[in-house]
Scaffold this active site. Structure first.
Site, PDB file in Angstrom:
ATOM      1  N   TRP A 279     -12.476 -34.311  -4.046  1.00 12.12           N
ATOM      2  CA  TRP A 279     -13.215 -34.772  -2.702  1.00 12.12           C
ATOM      3  C   TRP A 279     -14.575 -35.272  -3.257  1.00 12.12           C
ATOM      4  CZ3 TRP A 279     -16.723 -30.827   0.101  1.00 12.12           C
ATOM      5  CH2 TRP A 279     -17.076 -31.522   1.182  1.00 12.12           C
TER       6      TRP A 279
ATOM      7  N   ASP B  61     -10.621 -24.498  -1.700  1.00 12.25           N
ATOM      8  CA  ASP B  61     -11.438 -25.474  -0.510  1.00 12.25           C
ATOM      9  C   ASP B  61     -10.205 -25.625   0.274  1.00 12.25           C
ATOM     10  OD1 ASP B  61     -12.634 -27.152   1.068  1.00 12.25           O
ATOM     11  OD2 ASP B  61     -13.460 -28.421  -0.750  1.00 12.25           O
TER      12      ASP B  61
ATOM     13  N   LYS C 221     -10.715 -30.633  10.513  1.00 16.44           N
ATOM     14  CA  LYS C 221      -9.463 -31.741  10.379  1.00 16.44           C
ATOM     15  C   LYS C 221      -8.290 -30.983  11.568  1.00 16.44           C
ATOM     16  CE  LYS C 221     -11.538 -33.497   7.087  1.00 16.44           C
ATOM     17  NZ  LYS C 221     -11.912 -34.755   6.403  1.00 16.44           N
TER      18      LYS C 221
HETATM   19  C1  LIG Z   1     -11.398 -31.366   0.250  1.00 18.78           C
HETATM   20  C2  LIG Z   1     -12.353 -31.357   1.225  1.00 18.78           C
HETATM   21  N1  LIG Z   1     -13.453 -30.277   1.602  1.00 18.78           N
HETATM   22  C3  LIG Z   1     -14.032 -29.998   2.293  1.00 18.78           C
HETATM   23  C4  LIG Z   1     -14.274 -31.189   3.332  1.00 18.78           C
HETATM   24  C5  LIG Z   1     -15.287 -30.805   4.239  1.00 18.78           C
HETATM   25  O1  LIG Z   1     -15.319 -31.435   5.366  1.00 18.78           O
HETATM   26  P1  LIG Z   1     -16.269 -30.854   6.721  1.00 18.78           P
HETATM   27  O2  LIG Z   1     -17.613 -30.468   6.023  1.00 18.78           O
HETATM   28  O3  LIG Z   1     -16.267 -31.727   7.502  1.00 18.78           O
HETATM   29  O4  LIG Z   1     -15.506 -29.677   7.262  1.00 18.78           O
HETATM   30  C6  LIG Z   1     -13.657 -32.054   3.214  1.00 18.78           C
HETATM   31  C7  LIG Z   1     -13.784 -33.105   4.261  1.00 18.78           C
HETATM   32  O5  LIG Z   1     -13.189 -34.488   4.051  1.00 18.78           O
HETATM   33  C8  LIG Z   1     -12.452 -32.444   2.324  1.00 18.78           C
HETATM   34  O6  LIG Z   1     -11.621 -33.077   2.028  1.00 18.78           O
END
Ligand SMILES: Cc1ncc(COP(=O)(O)O)c(C=O)c1O
Length: 420
Positions: A130, A214, A260
């Site tokens: 990410w 994660d 998501k």
């Molecule tokens: C692997 C991963 N970790 C964490 C996140 C964190 O997203 P958010 O801060 O919107 O919950 C994302 C979002 O794209 C992600 O793809």
């Protein structure tokens, strides 16, 4: 030299957000966004999950107040969040749960807390990972040296499990952090098999490496929240089960996002869970996590966590939410096969094999398109994706899949360098 605000170096725009801004500014009628990791429905519109709509209606009828949450966050939400990822009947003595600003905030809290109290030498990310992992750790844990472990084998478009294992075996040292994607790996869409997770857990236990899972896509990989939590639960049992003995890591972290799987992107709902070995003292770690939250934001926002807690604790709403997950993951799977079919209508000598589109899981495909092909997709065809070739497949619909496939075929003819 005194600091000089006028001399601050101008940084490049964040790629993920820049793509969305460029897409919005583009007025081409056939533009397609495969950039942002957000779900879109059949008409390319944001989708408020029906289960979320119903929970919002019920919350509205309750005329709730807007008092502060405690520093750790909403207890009903945290209990539901913890049990969603780890399974029922988790003890608060061995799992410390803290509400965060979505998954990003959870990763940030993990980095800040672990760098201060575990003091690891290194943090390992998958290569690729990410796009924000490195930045989060750079800002929240500047003393921890960042390293990567191999993850992706371009030749076979598969997991480089041997590379991952041998790098961790030879370079990781006790208490190092290894960031793992719980399911639906971003950006590759390739997860380890259960056998591979078992082998990795054994290595991490023996070398006392600290896993941070994660978890941003629970329910998106398979449509089944329990199947998507398998690796996390396996690690918890294997590393910290009551009968397990030394050596084992000092703990395990989980950065959990509800952006998501509940479609609550902008509401910023998340949690960080710190899993400790049985009977390990938890009070000190809890108090230090609270200290970090108090300094950062005092306490997390209310609205989104109320929606999530209501859905997860009401059997009827929970069933409806699981149907919503099936709707989202099912539509993305369908788009995978339609896009593959449409691309493969072009000569194989030009476009190659696109089986990987259907083998990969989750929201994304790591298409294999190279940077020059990605740039031409945007400049000539108004199709937007990440420079590394990651496409967010929910931007596809039955109406635009053929257009996107023809555009991909055209850039592959124009830049006949094959897929990476
Ligand atoms: C692997 C991963 N970790 C964490 C996140 C964190 O997203 P958010 O801060 O919107 O919950 C994302 C979002 O794209 C992600 O793809």
């Amino acid at each position: 030299m005194p600091a000089d605000l006028s001399g601050i170096r101008d940084l490049p725009r964040d790629e993920a957000f820049a793509i969305t801004a460029d897409f919005q500014a583009d007025d081409h009628p056939q533009k397609v966004s495969l950039g942002a990791g957000v779900y879109r429905d059949e008409s390319s519109k944001p989708w408020v999950l029906p289960s979320v709509k119903e929970a919002k209606k019920r919350l509205h009828e309750q005329e709730l107040n807007h008092e502060y949450l405690p520093i750790q966050g909403s207890e009903p939400f945290l209990t539901a969040a913890r049990e969603l990822i780890l399974g029922p009947a988790q003890s608060e003595n061995t799992v410390i749960s803290i509400q965060t600003i979505s998954g990003t905030g959870a990763n940030h809290l993990a980095a800040a807390f672990l760098s201060q109290h575990l003091k690891p030498k290194h943090v390992f990310f998958s290569d690729p990972t990410w796009s924000n992992h490195s930045l989060v750790w750079e800002v929240a844990a500047p003393d921890v040296v960042q390293k990567t472990y191999p993850y992706y084998l371009p030749a076979s478009r598969s997991l480089d499990f041997e590379g991952m294992m041998s790098t961790l075996e030879s370079t990781a040292v006790e208490d190092d952090i290894v960031v793992l994607h719980a399911c639906a790996h971003n950006p590759t869409g390739i997860d380890p098999s259960r056998e591979q997770w078992r082998t990795l857990a054994e290595l991490m236990k023996r070398k006392r490496l600290f896993p941070v899972f994660d978890s941003a896509y629970q329910g998106f990989a398979t449509g089944d929240v329990d199947a998507d939590a398998w690796a996390v639960r396996y690690f918890q049992q294997t590393l910290f089960g009551a009968t397990e003995s030394e050596p084992r890591p000092q703990g395990m972290g989980i950065a959990q996002s509800f952006a998501k799987n509940f479609g609550l992107y902008g509401e910023r709902v998340g949690a960080f869970h710190l899993v400790l070995p049985p009977r390990a003292p938890a009070a000190g770690a809890r108090s230090q996590l609270l200290r970090l939250v108090r300094a950062e934001m005092s306490n997390a926002p209310l609205f989104g966590c109320r929606v999530v807690a209501m859905i997860l604790s009401d059997p009827e709403l929970r069933t409806r939410w699981k149907e919503d997950l099936q709707t989202m993951s099912g539509r993305i799977k369908r788009m995978r096969s339609i896009l593959r079919r449409e691309i493969e209508k072009h000569p194989k000598s030009e476009v190659g094999d696109w089986k990987h589109l259907e083998d990969q899981i989750g929201m994304f495909s790591y298409t294999g398109l190279r940077e020059e092909q990605v740039l031409r997709l945007k400049d000539v065809h108004h199709v937007y994706l990440m420079r590394n070739g990651r496409a967010s497949l929910s931007g596809l619909t039955e109406a635009n899949a053929e257009y996107v496939a023809d555009a991909i075929a055209e850039v592959m003819r124009y830049h006949p360098v094959g897929l990476k």
